[in-house]
Motif scaffolding. Structure first.
Motif, PDB file in Angstrom:
ATOM      1  N   ALA A  23     -26.025 -41.459   8.623  1.00 18.03           N
ATOM      2  CA  ALA A  23     -26.675 -40.216   8.249  1.00 18.03           C
ATOM      3  C   ALA A  23     -27.464 -39.816   9.321  1.00 18.03           C
ATOM      4  CB  ALA A  23     -27.225 -40.578   7.035  1.00 18.03           C
ATOM      5  N   ALA A  24     -28.174 -40.881  10.094  1.00 18.31           N
ATOM      6  CA  ALA A  24     -29.046 -40.365  11.134  1.00 18.31           C
ATOM      7  C   ALA A  24     -28.117 -39.585  12.395  1.00 18.31           C
ATOM      8  CB  ALA A  24     -29.619 -41.514  11.755  1.00 18.31           C
ATOM      9  N   ILE A  25     -27.257 -40.070  12.483  1.00 16.93           N
ATOM     10  CA  ILE A  25     -26.371 -39.355  13.724  1.00 16.93           C
ATOM     11  C   ILE A  25     -26.090 -38.075  13.313  1.00 16.93           C
ATOM     12  CG2 ILE A  25     -23.978 -39.499  14.684  1.00 16.93           C
ATOM     13  CD1 ILE A  25     -23.994 -42.430  14.700  1.00 16.93           C
ATOM     14  N   PHE A  26     -25.667 -37.791  12.098  1.00 17.27           N
ATOM     15  CA  PHE A  26     -25.260 -36.588  11.474  1.00 17.27           C
ATOM     16  C   PHE A  26     -26.397 -35.618  11.531  1.00 17.27           C
ATOM     17  CE2 PHE A  26     -21.203 -38.218  10.464  1.00 17.27           C
ATOM     18  CZ  PHE A  26     -20.303 -37.620  11.085  1.00 17.27           C
ATOM     19  N   ALA A  27     -27.690 -36.179  11.235  1.00 17.59           N
ATOM     20  CA  ALA A  27     -28.846 -35.536  11.049  1.00 17.59           C
ATOM     21  C   ALA A  27     -29.466 -34.865  12.376  1.00 17.59           C
ATOM     22  CB  ALA A  27     -30.212 -36.362  10.420  1.00 17.59           C
ATOM     23  N   LYS A  28     -29.184 -35.831  13.512  1.00 18.55           N
ATOM     24  CA  LYS A  28     -29.420 -35.362  14.772  1.00 18.55           C
ATOM     25  C   LYS A  28     -28.556 -34.498  15.317  1.00 18.55           C
ATOM     26  CE  LYS A  28     -32.975 -36.274  17.509  1.00 18.55           C
ATOM     27  NZ  LYS A  28     -33.355 -37.476  18.504  1.00 18.55           N
ATOM     28  N   ARG A  61     -15.637 -37.966  16.501  1.00 22.48           N
ATOM     29  CA  ARG A  61     -14.956 -36.762  16.324  1.00 22.48           C
ATOM     30  C   ARG A  61     -15.420 -35.731  15.674  1.00 22.48           C
ATOM     31  NH1 ARG A  61      -8.412 -37.344  14.772  1.00 22.48           N
ATOM     32  NH2 ARG A  61      -8.601 -39.251  16.366  1.00 22.48           N
ATOM     33  N   TYR A  62     -16.001 -35.994  14.645  1.00 19.24           N
ATOM     34  CA  TYR A  62     -16.791 -35.002  13.637  1.00 19.24           C
ATOM     35  C   TYR A  62     -17.948 -34.351  14.527  1.00 19.24           C
ATOM     36  CZ  TYR A  62     -14.618 -36.228   9.211  1.00 19.24           C
ATOM     37  OH  TYR A  62     -13.687 -36.529   8.191  1.00 19.24           O
ATOM     38  N   VAL A  63     -18.761 -35.264  15.329  1.00 23.22           N
ATOM     39  CA  VAL A  63     -19.787 -34.963  15.967  1.00 23.22           C
ATOM     40  C   VAL A  63     -19.415 -33.739  17.155  1.00 23.22           C
ATOM     41  CG1 VAL A  63     -21.643 -35.415  17.640  1.00 23.22           C
ATOM     42  CG2 VAL A  63     -21.489 -36.716  15.329  1.00 23.22           C
ATOM     43  N   GLN A  64     -18.159 -34.266  17.624  1.00 25.87           N
ATOM     44  CA  GLN A  64     -17.560 -33.580  18.830  1.00 25.87           C
ATOM     45  C   GLN A  64     -17.341 -31.896  18.117  1.00 25.87           C
ATOM     46  OE1 GLN A  64     -14.343 -35.209  20.748  1.00 25.87           O
ATOM     47  NE2 GLN A  64     -13.885 -33.015  21.883  1.00 25.87           N
ATOM     48  N   LEU A  66     -18.393 -30.436  15.606  1.00 24.48           N
ATOM     49  CA  LEU A  66     -19.548 -29.952  15.286  1.00 24.48           C
ATOM     50  C   LEU A  66     -19.986 -29.309  16.335  1.00 24.48           C
ATOM     51  CD1 LEU A  66     -21.904 -29.229  12.903  1.00 24.48           C
ATOM     52  CD2 LEU A  66     -23.016 -31.143  13.469  1.00 24.48           C
ATOM     53  N   THR A  67     -20.307 -29.874  17.628  1.00 28.15           N
ATOM     54  CA  THR A  67     -20.948 -29.478  18.807  1.00 28.15           C
ATOM     55  C   THR A  67     -19.956 -28.240  19.181  1.00 28.15           C
ATOM     56  OG1 THR A  67     -21.205 -31.437  19.259  1.00 28.15           O
ATOM     57  CG2 THR A  67     -21.623 -29.841  21.014  1.00 28.15           C
ATOM     58  N   GLU A  68     -18.593 -28.356  19.115  1.00 27.04           N
ATOM     59  CA  GLU A  68     -17.691 -27.288  19.480  1.00 27.04           C
ATOM     60  C   GLU A  68     -17.478 -26.086  18.643  1.00 27.04           C
ATOM     61  OE1 GLU A  68     -14.932 -30.397  22.102  1.00 27.04           O
ATOM     62  OE2 GLU A  68     -14.237 -29.517  20.229  1.00 27.04           O
ATOM     63  N   GLY A  69     -18.425 -26.272  17.527  1.00 23.19           N
ATOM     64  CA  GLY A  69     -18.313 -25.017  16.622  1.00 23.19           C
ATOM     65  C   GLY A  69     -16.892 -25.204  15.735  1.00 23.19           C
ATOM     66  N   LYS A  70     -16.125 -26.321  15.824  1.00 22.82           N
ATOM     67  CA  LYS A  70     -14.777 -26.289  14.801  1.00 22.82           C
ATOM     68  C   LYS A  70     -15.069 -26.687  13.413  1.00 22.82           C
ATOM     69  CE  LYS A  70     -11.928 -27.357  18.969  1.00 22.82           C
ATOM     70  NZ  LYS A  70     -11.636 -28.254  19.948  1.00 22.82           N
ATOM     71  N   VAL A  71     -16.293 -27.477  13.424  1.00 22.17           N
ATOM     72  CA  VAL A  71     -16.689 -27.458  11.952  1.00 22.17           C
ATOM     73  C   VAL A  71     -18.158 -27.146  11.804  1.00 22.17           C
ATOM     74  CG1 VAL A  71     -17.238 -29.928  12.166  1.00 22.17           C
ATOM     75  CG2 VAL A  71     -16.955 -29.226   9.906  1.00 22.17           C
ATOM     76  N   VAL A  72     -18.755 -26.492  10.640  1.00 27.78           N
ATOM     77  CA  VAL A  72     -19.915 -25.789  10.513  1.00 27.78           C
ATOM     78  C   VAL A  72     -20.744 -26.388   9.288  1.00 27.78           C
ATOM     79  CG1 VAL A  72     -21.134 -23.638  10.408  1.00 27.78           C
ATOM     80  CG2 VAL A  72     -18.624 -23.587  11.128  1.00 27.78           C
ATOM     81  N   ALA A  73     -21.892 -26.650   9.927  1.00 27.44           N
ATOM     82  CA  ALA A  73     -23.007 -27.396   9.043  1.00 27.44           C
ATOM     83  C   ALA A  73     -23.372 -26.544   8.112  1.00 27.44           C
ATOM     84  CB  ALA A  73     -23.976 -28.063   9.988  1.00 27.44           C
ATOM     85  N   ALA A 360     -24.393 -42.350  19.075  1.00 25.30           N
ATOM     86  CA  ALA A 360     -25.818 -42.254  18.625  1.00 25.30           C
ATOM     87  C   ALA A 360     -26.585 -42.216  19.708  1.00 25.30           C
ATOM     88  CB  ALA A 360     -25.988 -43.514  17.898  1.00 25.30           C
ATOM     89  N   GLN A 361     -26.256 -42.952  21.067  1.00 28.11           N
ATOM     90  CA  GLN A 361     -26.974 -42.799  22.178  1.00 28.11           C
ATOM     91  C   GLN A 361     -27.019 -41.580  22.739  1.00 28.11           C
ATOM     92  OE1 GLN A 361     -25.290 -46.095  24.557  1.00 28.11           O
ATOM     93  NE2 GLN A 361     -26.839 -47.441  23.745  1.00 28.11           N
ATOM     94  N   ALA A 362     -25.990 -40.832  22.683  1.00 32.55           N
ATOM     95  CA  ALA A 362     -26.170 -39.673  23.393  1.00 32.55           C
ATOM     96  C   ALA A 362     -27.116 -38.490  22.565  1.00 32.55           C
ATOM     97  CB  ALA A 362     -24.576 -39.084  23.285  1.00 32.55           C
ATOM     98  N   LEU A 363     -27.173 -38.982  21.251  1.00 34.54           N
ATOM     99  CA  LEU A 363     -28.169 -37.972  20.473  1.00 34.54           C
ATOM    100  C   LEU A 363     -29.667 -38.678  20.318  1.00 34.54           C
ATOM    101  CD1 LEU A 363     -25.493 -37.445  17.608  1.00 34.54           C
ATOM    102  CD2 LEU A 363     -26.488 -35.730  19.046  1.00 34.54           C
ATOM    103  N   GLY A 364     -29.688 -39.769  20.875  1.00 33.97           N
ATOM    104  CA  GLY A 364     -30.900 -40.342  20.904  1.00 33.97           C
ATOM    105  C   GLY A 364     -31.203 -41.066  19.571  1.00 33.97           C
ATOM    106  N   VAL A 365     -30.285 -41.453  18.988  1.00 34.11           N
ATOM    107  CA  VAL A 365     -30.226 -42.347  17.771  1.00 34.11           C
ATOM    108  C   VAL A 365     -30.474 -43.789  18.141  1.00 34.11           C
ATOM    109  CG1 VAL A 365     -29.388 -42.645  15.361  1.00 34.11           C
ATOM    110  CG2 VAL A 365     -29.376 -40.462  16.338  1.00 34.11           C
ATOM    111  N   PRO A 366     -31.528 -44.474  17.610  1.00 31.65           N
ATOM    112  CA  PRO A 366     -31.417 -46.143  17.684  1.00 31.65           C
ATOM    113  C   PRO A 366     -30.125 -46.698  16.855  1.00 31.65           C
ATOM    114  CG  PRO A 366     -33.466 -45.324  16.531  1.00 31.65           C
ATOM    115  CD  PRO A 366     -32.662 -44.036  16.998  1.00 31.65           C
ATOM    116  N   SER A 367     -29.570 -47.609  17.515  1.00 27.44           N
ATOM    117  CA  SER A 367     -28.712 -48.361  16.742  1.00 27.44           C
ATOM    118  C   SER A 367     -29.129 -49.473  16.050  1.00 27.44           C
ATOM    119  CB  SER A 367     -27.560 -48.844  17.703  1.00 27.44           C
ATOM    120  OG  SER A 367     -27.093 -47.622  18.386  1.00 27.44           O
TER     121      SER A 367
END
Ligand code: NAD
Length: 368
Positions: A23-28, A61-64, A66-73, A360-367
């Motif tokens: 959840a923290a990954i998707f929030a970030k 893959r989902y985060v990628q 989202l970043t590429e605009g292929k899925v929209v929050a 997570a690291q790329a987004l600054g989320v602690p593991s």
């Protein structure tokens, strides 16, 4: 022969820690906290039922996407057309874990009022494990039937062919259970194995069954390179690099179900088949889902869940073909895996865990 044959070691992650982490990954990554938690919950649900190919492994893959605009929050359903017993709805490329519950809840509400309903969903982001949606309907006392396709997910050759024409097109039937009985839930991809299982095999996990894949010359294969092309140790696995295909299960019968998934979920919904889309956004993987919801009381079925459970017990009482190996009914394996993993944690292969930590690291989320 597949290059690497050993089962990889795993980490065992407690369920709550994994939910919080994902959840923290998707929030970030850009989702509101509520949506981030819901995506994590549904991905984790696939892991809990043993379908790791549709679980948290999908996060990078989902985060990628989202970043590429292929899925929209933050998307919601648009109703294209509706009546008392049906609706055609557009998911607007929102997360499947957001759009899925909205579509299912609409089907539930209509079936409760009218006894039955059909929801034709198009343009949903990847909707994950389909059993999740049947469980949601069954919890409200409804039988549900789902046919699903994956636009731009062409991976499977039709019976008698070698070229990719279908996606892994799952179908699912869910039946409500009486209290204390496991739900009866049939939920499978129409390919002989799901693509995620080829991915796992390519990383040294469970070896594929013979004939899971087909080469362009028509010969059968269990080598992941047939789908991904030459494998490198840590390289990405991209089906665009392979010249073979997955095979449909059950010869002409499974291939026929896969075909009808395309017709119902890809064409009748007004969405797309898994074939080429002129002008379509490349790599935008979306699901179409054609769902039927039935209220057993509408059909005069009294004690439906109890009678279904009686029949399941009768089936299970069949003498086993292999001594000591129990006959299972649809959904039983998943229910047992869920009970075990809730108690003991979710096993994740080290490379899956590594990919989650890197995201997570790329987004600054602690593991954890
Ligand atoms: P699978 O081959 O593991 O089959 C699962 C089904 O078979 C379940 O209903 C299970 O209860 C039943 N089953 C398993 N072992 C059994 C036994 N010994 N006796 C009786 N029944 C048994 O599933 P799969 O084809 O690998 O699919 C995995 C998941 O992938 C599914 O949840 C599916 O919805 C999902 N999927 C999703 C998409 C998508 O685009 N969203 C695409 C493909 C697959």
């Amino acid at each position: 022969m597949p290059k690497i044959l050993n089962e990889l070691p795993t980490h065992l992650i407690p369920v709550e820690a994994l939910q919080t982490f994902i959840a923290a990954i998707f929030a970030k990554a850009g989702c509101e906290p509520g949506e981030a938690g819901q995506i994590a919950h549904h991905l984790l649900g696939a892991n809990l039922t043993g379908h790791d190919s549709h679980g948290v492994i999908r996060t990078p893959r989902y985060v990628q996407w989202l970043t590429e605009g292929k899925v929209v929050a933050g998307q919601t359903l648009t109703i294209v057309t509706e009546s008392a017993t049906h609706a055609v709805v557009d998911g607007n490329y929102g997360f499947g874990q957001t759009i899925g519950p909205l579509a299912v809840d609409l089907g539930i509400a209509k079936a409760r009022a009218a006894g039955m309903s059909i929801i034709a969903l198009r343009h949903s982001g990847h909707i994950g494990r389909i059993g999740d949606w049947a469980e949601r309907a069954a919890a409200q006392g409804l039988v549900s039937i789902h046919f699903v396709n994956v636009s731009q997910g062409e991976l499977v050759a039709p019976y008698g062919g070698v070229d990719r024409r279908f996606s892994t097109n799952p179908m699912c039937v869910g039946v409500p259970a009486s209290a204390d009985e496991p739900m009866l839930l049939l939920d499978f991809a129409t390919s002989l194995v799901a693509e995620g299982k080829v991915l796992v095999a390519s990383n040294g996990g469970k070896v594929l069954p013979d004939g899971a894949l087909i080469r362009p010359d028509g010969s059968h294969s269990s080598d992941p390179e047939t789908l991904y092309g030459p494998l490198t140790t840590n390289g990405p696995r991209d089906p665009a690099n392979g010249d073979g295909a997955l095979r449909a299960f059950g010869d002409h019968k499974g291939s026929g179900i896969a075909f009808m998934c395309e017709i119902l979920a890809g064409v009748l919904t007004g969405g797309e088949t898994s074939g080429p889309i002129p002008g379509g956004k490349r790599g935008r993987i979306t699901n179409g889902m054609f769902s039927i919801y039935l209220d057993p009381t509408h059909f005069g079925a009294t004690d439906f869940a109890a009678k279904a459970a009686d029949y399941a017990r009768y089936v299970k009482a069949s003498r086993p073909a292999e001594p000591g190996v129990e006959v299972l009914v649809p959904g039983e394996k998943e229910a047992r895996t869920r009970a075990h993993r809730l108690a003991h944690g979710v096993p994740l292969q080290l490379d899956t865990w590594g990919a989650l930590v890197a995201t997570a690291q790329a987004l600054g989320v602690p593991s954890p």
